[in-house]
Design a protein around this motif. Sequence first.
Motif, short mmCIF file in Angstrom:
data_model
loop_
_atom_site.label_atom_id
_atom_site.label_comp_id
_atom_site.label_asym_id
_atom_site.label_seq_id
_atom_site.Cartn_x
_atom_site.Cartn_y
_atom_site.Cartn_z
N LEU A 178 0.67 -1.12 0.04
CA LEU A 178 -0.19 0.13 -0.08
C LEU A 178 0.75 1.12 0.05
O LEU A 178 1.55 1.52 1.13
CB LEU A 178 -0.89 0.07 1.25
N VAL A 179 0.94 1.79 -1.17
CA VAL A 179 1.94 2.80 -1.13
C VAL A 179 1.60 4.37 -1.33
O VAL A 179 0.40 4.38 -1.84
CB VAL A 179 2.70 2.61 -2.70
N GLU A 185 5.77 4.69 -14.04
CA GLU A 185 6.65 3.52 -13.87
C GLU A 185 7.06 3.11 -15.13
O GLU A 185 6.21 2.57 -16.07
CB GLU A 185 5.82 2.31 -12.99
N GLY A 186 8.28 3.14 -15.59
CA GLY A 186 8.61 2.81 -16.77
C GLY A 186 8.43 3.66 -18.08
O GLY A 186 8.22 3.28 -19.09
N GLY A 187 8.11 4.78 -17.51
CA GLY A 187 7.31 5.75 -18.59
C GLY A 187 5.98 5.74 -18.76
O GLY A 187 5.49 6.42 -19.56
N VAL A 188 5.26 4.87 -18.12
CA VAL A 188 3.77 4.50 -18.13
C VAL A 188 3.11 5.28 -16.89
O VAL A 188 3.35 4.88 -15.90
CB VAL A 188 3.45 3.03 -18.36
N PRO A 189 1.98 5.89 -17.14
CA PRO A 189 1.26 6.42 -15.90
C PRO A 189 1.05 5.27 -15.19
O PRO A 189 0.37 4.21 -15.49
CB PRO A 189 0.01 7.32 -16.56
N ILE A 190 0.89 5.69 -13.76
CA ILE A 190 0.68 4.31 -12.93
C ILE A 190 -0.69 3.88 -13.30
O ILE A 190 -0.93 2.66 -12.79
CB ILE A 190 0.74 4.68 -11.51
N SER A 191 -1.78 4.42 -13.59
CA SER A 191 -2.95 3.95 -13.76
C SER A 191 -2.98 3.14 -14.84
O SER A 191 -3.91 2.23 -15.04
CB SER A 191 -4.08 5.06 -14.09
N ALA A 196 0.18 10.87 -3.68
CA ALA A 196 -0.51 9.52 -4.51
C ALA A 196 -0.47 8.56 -3.92
O ALA A 196 0.64 7.99 -3.32
CB ALA A 196 0.43 9.58 -5.90
N ALA A 197 -1.50 7.75 -3.69
CA ALA A 197 -1.82 6.51 -3.09
C ALA A 197 -2.06 5.37 -3.92
O ALA A 197 -3.29 5.78 -4.73
CB ALA A 197 -2.74 6.59 -2.01
N PHE A 198 -1.65 4.19 -3.96
CA PHE A 198 -1.92 3.05 -4.72
C PHE A 198 -1.70 1.80 -4.06
O PHE A 198 -0.93 1.65 -3.19
CB PHE A 198 -1.42 3.20 -6.13
N ALA A 258 -3.15 -0.65 -8.65
CA ALA A 258 -4.50 -0.61 -8.58
C ALA A 258 -4.97 0.52 -7.63
O ALA A 258 -3.99 0.75 -6.79
CB ALA A 258 -5.12 -1.99 -8.40
N ALA A 259 -6.20 0.70 -7.54
CA ALA A 259 -6.49 1.65 -6.37
C ALA A 259 -5.89 2.86 -6.42
O ALA A 259 -5.46 3.63 -5.45
CB ALA A 259 -6.85 0.95 -5.18
N VAL A 260 -5.61 3.54 -7.62
CA VAL A 260 -4.92 4.73 -7.60
C VAL A 260 -5.85 6.04 -7.23
O VAL A 260 -6.84 6.23 -7.66
CB VAL A 260 -4.50 5.19 -9.06
N GLN A 261 -5.07 6.78 -6.27
CA GLN A 261 -5.87 7.86 -5.75
C GLN A 261 -4.86 8.91 -5.34
O GLN A 261 -3.91 8.76 -5.38
CB GLN A 261 -6.83 7.68 -4.27
N TRP A 262 -5.41 10.26 -5.35
CA TRP A 262 -4.53 11.30 -4.95
C TRP A 262 -5.31 12.19 -4.09
O TRP A 262 -6.57 12.52 -4.38
CB TRP A 262 -4.16 11.92 -6.38
N SER A 263 -4.75 12.82 -3.01
CA SER A 263 -5.14 13.78 -2.38
C SER A 263 -4.07 14.49 -1.37
O SER A 263 -3.28 13.85 -0.91
CB SER A 263 -6.31 13.46 -1.45
N ASP A 264 -4.29 15.73 -1.08
CA ASP A 264 -3.36 16.44 -0.23
C ASP A 264 -1.85 16.20 -0.53
O ASP A 264 -1.21 16.26 0.48
CB ASP A 264 -3.66 16.15 1.23
N GLY A 265 -1.61 16.30 -1.75
CA GLY A 265 -0.10 16.17 -2.19
C GLY A 265 0.37 14.82 -2.01
O GLY A 265 1.66 14.85 -2.02
#
Length: 283
Positions: A233-234, A246-252, A267-269, A258-265
């Motif tokens: 859980l990163v 990651e490797g030039g590919v957007p993490i999505s 990125a969580a996934f 999986a479960a990519v989110q962003w808030s308050d500066g």
Amino acid sequence: MPATAFLYVMSKSMNAIAERLGRPSDGRFFADAAAAVREAFIGTFYDEREGIVRGEGDEGFRQTHNVLALAFGLVPSGAEQRVADAIARDVRQRGMTLNTGALGTKYLLPVLTEHGHVDVAVALAEQTRFPSWGYWLDNGATSLWEHWKIESRSRGHYFLGTVDDWFYHYVAGIRPASEGFRTFRVDPRATEQLSSAGAQLRTPFGVAAVEWWRDGDAEFSLRLRVPVGTTALVRIPATASSVVSEGGVPISGVAGVAAVQWSDGVAAFEAGAGEYLFTVDSE
């Protein structure tokens, strides 16, 4: 005061054990005991006017008493930050030195880090004046001593060496999220104060490894190894999830993420088993 704090923790632990063993009546007994201890602790030791915890007979501010209360959840709801600020203030007033011993040292750096004072935690970890881990090193220590003074007779006591916990759990950011590290957190907290860190930890599923740095073309880079059978859980600093790749590919669009989110500066996934190199680019 510390004895009451540890009585609360023991009652909470017994409640959890009883619940896990399927003994609800025992669980309720220990839950009620913990609640009674917490109420008595706050009523006896919390100074609402000053926003700090005072033990009976305390003269001046005691870092350990406030650290234990905050770490164990023995501060009134909503007052946590005020107590944490008081701890950080006392550390600064002492010239960025700690004033904890066998009971409080384990929790000092985590409590400061969790409540927005990671800069103070880093300064304590790097301190070389007495009392500090750096003071030991400067005086030839190759092991962990019984107390902070050079005159310490025993040179084989771990309880003041718990800075290691902080290195792994908050600087490298590796912490268990479930039993046996089937899921684990990767959440480095010292990313503004330090330029790099790395650690690896042997879990029942294999070696989990984290290395992060801030330099070069990317604002932040994280190399991660996730053992087979586990999930990480990163959480990494980023102005938006779209700037993480990651490797030039957007993490999505990365396999295993999986479960990519962003808030308050941040990125969580989630990252499944494998090896990754995540980079955060400038917008």
